[in-house]
Design a protein around this motif. Structure first.
Motif, PDB file in Angstrom:
ATOM      1  N   PRO A 144      -5.716  -6.381   0.015  1.00  0.00           N
ATOM      2  CA  PRO A 144      -5.478  -5.922  -1.293  1.00  0.00           C
ATOM      3  C   PRO A 144      -4.803  -3.778  -0.703  1.00  0.00           C
ATOM      4  O   PRO A 144      -4.456  -3.561  -1.253  1.00  0.00           O
ATOM      5  N   GLN A 145      -5.517  -3.473   0.586  1.00  0.00           N
ATOM      6  CA  GLN A 145      -4.776  -2.357   1.083  1.00  0.00           C
ATOM      7  C   GLN A 145      -3.774  -2.442   1.034  1.00  0.00           C
ATOM      8  O   GLN A 145      -2.617  -2.103   0.686  1.00  0.00           O
ATOM      9  N   LEU A 146      -3.273  -3.363   1.722  1.00  0.00           N
ATOM     10  CA  LEU A 146      -2.044  -4.242   1.955  1.00  0.00           C
ATOM     11  C   LEU A 146      -0.787  -3.726   1.326  1.00  0.00           C
ATOM     12  O   LEU A 146       0.580  -3.220   0.625  1.00  0.00           O
ATOM     13  N   ALA A 147      -0.996  -4.720   0.333  1.00  0.00           N
ATOM     14  CA  ALA A 147      -0.827  -5.425  -0.861  1.00  0.00           C
ATOM     15  C   ALA A 147      -0.737  -3.865  -1.550  1.00  0.00           C
ATOM     16  O   ALA A 147       0.392  -4.130  -2.161  1.00  0.00           O
ATOM     17  N   ASN A 148      -1.601  -3.426  -1.910  1.00  0.00           N
ATOM     18  CA  ASN A 148      -0.889  -1.799  -3.189  1.00  0.00           C
ATOM     19  C   ASN A 148      -0.486  -1.714  -2.419  1.00  0.00           C
ATOM     20  O   ASN A 148       1.072  -0.723  -3.040  1.00  0.00           O
ATOM     21  N   ARG A 149      -0.036  -0.879  -0.914  1.00  0.00           N
ATOM     22  CA  ARG A 149       1.403  -0.536  -0.227  1.00  0.00           C
ATOM     23  C   ARG A 149       2.597  -1.225  -0.615  1.00  0.00           C
ATOM     24  O   ARG A 149       3.601  -0.265  -0.663  1.00  0.00           O
ATOM     25  N   ILE A 150       3.007  -2.318  -0.168  1.00  0.00           N
ATOM     26  CA  ILE A 150       3.785  -2.988  -0.857  1.00  0.00           C
ATOM     27  C   ILE A 150       4.660  -2.517  -2.435  1.00  0.00           C
ATOM     28  O   ILE A 150       5.587  -2.140  -1.979  1.00  0.00           O
ATOM     29  N   ARG A 151       3.447  -3.155  -2.747  1.00  0.00           N
ATOM     30  CA  ARG A 151       3.584  -3.005  -4.601  1.00  0.00           C
ATOM     31  C   ARG A 151       4.353  -0.711  -4.841  1.00  0.00           C
ATOM     32  O   ARG A 151       4.891  -0.848  -5.469  1.00  0.00           O
ATOM     33  N   SER A 152       3.282  -0.793  -4.373  1.00  0.00           N
ATOM     34  CA  SER A 152       4.039   1.222  -3.932  1.00  0.00           C
ATOM     35  C   SER A 152       5.306   1.365  -4.314  1.00  0.00           C
ATOM     36  O   SER A 152       5.781   2.398  -4.692  1.00  0.00           O
ATOM     37  N   TYR A 153       5.495   0.996  -3.243  1.00  0.00           N
ATOM     38  CA  TYR A 153       6.408   1.768  -2.365  1.00  0.00           C
ATOM     39  C   TYR A 153       7.200   0.507  -3.223  1.00  0.00           C
ATOM     40  O   TYR A 153       8.748   1.588  -3.808  1.00  0.00           O
ATOM     41  N   TYR A 154       7.676  -0.414  -3.823  1.00  0.00           N
ATOM     42  CA  TYR A 154       8.591  -0.868  -4.596  1.00  0.00           C
ATOM     43  C   TYR A 154       8.742  -0.301  -5.583  1.00  0.00           C
ATOM     44  O   TYR A 154       9.735   0.049  -6.589  1.00  0.00           O
ATOM     45  N   VAL A 155       7.486  -0.042  -6.444  1.00  0.00           N
ATOM     46  CA  VAL A 155       7.555   0.670  -7.838  1.00  0.00           C
ATOM     47  C   VAL A 155       8.607   2.284  -7.288  1.00  0.00           C
ATOM     48  O   VAL A 155       9.136   2.764  -8.256  1.00  0.00           O
ATOM     49  N   ASN A 156       7.840   3.111  -6.374  1.00  0.00           N
ATOM     50  CA  ASN A 156       8.364   4.362  -6.440  1.00  0.00           C
ATOM     51  C   ASN A 156      10.219   4.046  -6.077  1.00  0.00           C
ATOM     52  O   ASN A 156      10.529   4.623  -7.021  1.00  0.00           O
ATOM     53  N   LEU A 157      10.698   3.104  -5.653  1.00  0.00           N
ATOM     54  CA  LEU A 157      12.054   2.673  -5.455  1.00  0.00           C
ATOM     55  C   LEU A 157      12.429   3.105  -6.663  1.00  0.00           C
ATOM     56  O   LEU A 157      13.473   2.709  -6.239  1.00  0.00           O
ATOM     57  N   TRP A 158      11.851   2.094  -7.535  1.00  0.00           N
ATOM     58  CA  TRP A 158      12.646   1.912  -8.722  1.00  0.00           C
ATOM     59  C   TRP A 158      12.769   3.561  -9.629  1.00  0.00           C
ATOM     60  O   TRP A 158      13.652   4.202 -10.709  1.00  0.00           O
ATOM     61  N   GLU A 159      11.044   4.762  -9.456  1.00  0.00           N
ATOM     62  CA  GLU A 159      11.171   5.327 -10.135  1.00  0.00           C
ATOM     63  C   GLU A 159      12.361   6.152  -9.543  1.00  0.00           C
ATOM     64  O   GLU A 159      12.376   6.962 -10.574  1.00  0.00           O
ATOM     65  N   ASN A 160      12.581   6.357  -8.118  1.00  0.00           N
ATOM     66  CA  ASN A 160      13.573   7.533  -7.922  1.00  0.00           C
ATOM     67  C   ASN A 160      14.724   6.478  -7.335  1.00  0.00           C
ATOM     68  O   ASN A 160      15.887   7.162  -7.724  1.00  0.00           O
ATOM     69  N   LYS A 161      15.389   5.151  -7.356  1.00  0.00           N
ATOM     70  CA  LYS A 161      15.853   5.111  -7.510  1.00  0.00           C
ATOM     71  C   LYS A 161      16.580   3.305  -8.355  1.00  0.00           C
ATOM     72  O   LYS A 161      18.246   3.558  -8.316  1.00  0.00           O
ATOM     73  N   HIS A 162      16.064   3.675  -9.348  1.00  0.00           N
ATOM     74  CA  HIS A 162      16.138   2.637 -10.248  1.00  0.00           C
ATOM     75  C   HIS A 162      16.518   1.230 -10.095  1.00  0.00           C
ATOM     76  O   HIS A 162      17.006   0.594 -10.564  1.00  0.00           O
ATOM     77  N   GLY A 163      15.982   0.838  -8.727  1.00  0.00           N
ATOM     78  CA  GLY A 163      16.383  -0.662  -8.607  1.00  0.00           C
ATOM     79  C   GLY A 163      17.395  -0.693  -7.675  1.00  0.00           C
ATOM     80  O   GLY A 163      18.001  -1.744  -7.563  1.00  0.00           O
TER      81      GLY A 163
END
Length: 452
Positions: free
Chosen positions: A272-291
């Motif tokens: 779970p901890q590693l999975a949340n880091r992966i999801r967090s990375y892509y969410v931050n990528l979306w918020e800052n780069k809009h995908g």
């Protein structure tokens, strides 16, 4: 001849559009309620008519795009305008009210001629197009590229709301015109609001039945509006769903990517901890780069445009590095072209003390912490616009500190090998770098001697 893409021409078109909208709203109301205008409004309308007259003159002096070719020939421009919009523009600009006696004597009408101003509203289609499209530089065959400056989905939504609202207003005025006795004991505002209410309920096929036709004219008019309402309703249902689904295509693609990532996490049975880091990375990528996949866009750009964009985006980053300040412009252009984007989450280690160096880093967004590995001492905090690891480009010494991301970090890296290739093309600057490297080694040697 005036260029159709001139900023002043586009501002003028927007102003004319506002004037057209004013007449499209005000003229029907005046025709059905027969109220008198104040002196101020009369002068305003006279000024708008002057604007329409000036617009006719400008149209005779504005180059036109025909088959993506920009035509400046005055004779062709004049002939094209006379065959297209001139009659409508002339009728809407002509001051019929100043010649009321003449038209009443020969035609028996005066105020009714004001309805001709509504013809100008047809020009809104052309104005919408001119405001939406931008003609870019010509190709080798002198044909201009037409680019939409407004998102097509957004444009369709704005265009639909505009014309639906205007049409509902006209239908409401028509209802009052056919039934002058409709709420005759009420004030003008109440009568208009109630007729607009009838217009909207009929066009949307709701029809509560609280306002019904009485005369044959009203009945026939209502049936016509109902038929039009069915068409509008079908258009709404068919297009609103499309508009909403396509309004933010990048978000839809991002959600699909998240679903794929979740499937990958389940398939690989990641903790779970590693999975949340992966999801967090892509969410931050979306918020800052809009995908946006910056690398994919970068690879598709031709080298000439790529260099110019790189200089615009990154020149301020490399200019703060001491040994780049006096670098020749050609070298800077080659350096910015070699910058590669990278992203780090809060808490990520960018590199550790003692690591073999391969890149220097330019911090575009976020902040990083410089830490002494043995004591965990925070030596410094570097913010956006900073750089670190620059000595890796000029010597082979190991990293002297650990760099940790203090927040989401958007960075650009410059590889040591690529920098060495660039220096081969600039031998004088390579000698300058060599001097800096030798001075740094002497300083390190003297510090080691003093310690011993």
């Amino acid at each position: 001849m005036i260029h159709p893409n001139s900023p002043y021409k586009r501002i003028w078109d927007l102003f004319v559009f506002i004037c057209i909208t004013y007449f499209a709203i005000e003229v029907p109301v005046r025709l059905v309620f027969h109220y008198k205008l104040s002196a101020g409004v009369t002068w305003l309308e006279r000024a708008i008519q002057i604007v329409f007259g000036l617009d006719v003159i400008l149209n005779f002096n504005t180059a036109i795009l025909k088959d993506r070719l920009l035509i400046h020939n005055r004779k062709i421009v004049t002939k094209t305008y006379l065959r297209s919009w001139f009659l409508i523009d002339f009728l809407s600009a002509f001051p019929f009210d100043l010649f009321g006696g003449f038209f009443f004597q020969y035609f028996g009408v005066t105020d009714s001629l004001k309805i001709l101003r509504l013809l100008r509203s047809v020009r809104v289609f052309e104005l919408f197009k001119s405001l939406r499209l931008l003609a870019l530089g010509a190709d080798s065959d002198d044909r201009f590229k037409l680019v939409e400056v407004i998102n097509p989905m957004t444009f369709r939504l704005i265009f639909f709301v505009y014309w639906t609202s205007l049409f509902a207003h006209w239908v409401a005025c028509g209802w009052i015109y056919l039934g002058p006795e409709f709420l005759a004991d009420k004030d003008i505002t109440t009568r208009y609001i109630r007729s607009l209410y009838w217009s909207v309920t009929t066009l949307t096929t709701i029809g509560y039945g609280d306002i019904t036709p009485v005369t044959n004219k009203q009945t026939i008019y209502t049936m016509g509006v109902m038929i039009l309402g069915v068409g509008i309703y079908g258009y709404v249902i068919g297009n609103i769903a499309t508009l909403l689904s396509n309004l933010d295509v990048s978000r839809v693609h991002f959600q699909e990517k998240l679903n794929t990532i979740d499937s990958f996490i389940k398939y690989k049975k990641l903790p779970p901890q590693l999975a949340n880091r992966i999801r967090s990375y892509y969410v931050n990528l979306w918020e800052n780069k809009h995908g946006i996949d910056e690398t994919e866009i970068w690879n598709q750009l031709p080298s000439g445009i790529k260099i110019d964009v790189s200089m615009f985006l990154h020149n301020h980053l490399i200019s703060v590095v001491p040994f780049f300040k006096n670098a020749p412009e050609e070298l800077k252009r080659e350096v910015v072209l070699e910058l590669k984007p990278a992203f780090y989450m809060k808490g990520d280690i960018i590199f550790r003390e003692g690591d073999v160096p391969h890149n220097m880093y330019f911090l575009s967004k976020g902040h990083v912490e410089v830490i002494k590995e043995n004591t965990s001492e925070l030596l410094a905090t570097l913010n956006s616009g900073s750089f670190f690891g620059e000595m890796s480009l000029i010597d082979d010494s190991l990293r002297t500190a650990t760099i940790k991301a203090g927040s989401y970090c958007d960075v650009y890296t410059l590889g040591k090998d690529r920098f060495a290739e660039i220096l081969k093309h600039h031998p004088k600057f390579a000698q300058h770098i060599q001097i800096i490297a030798e001075e740094r080694k002497k300083n390190q040697t003297s510090k080691t001697t003093k310690t011993e």
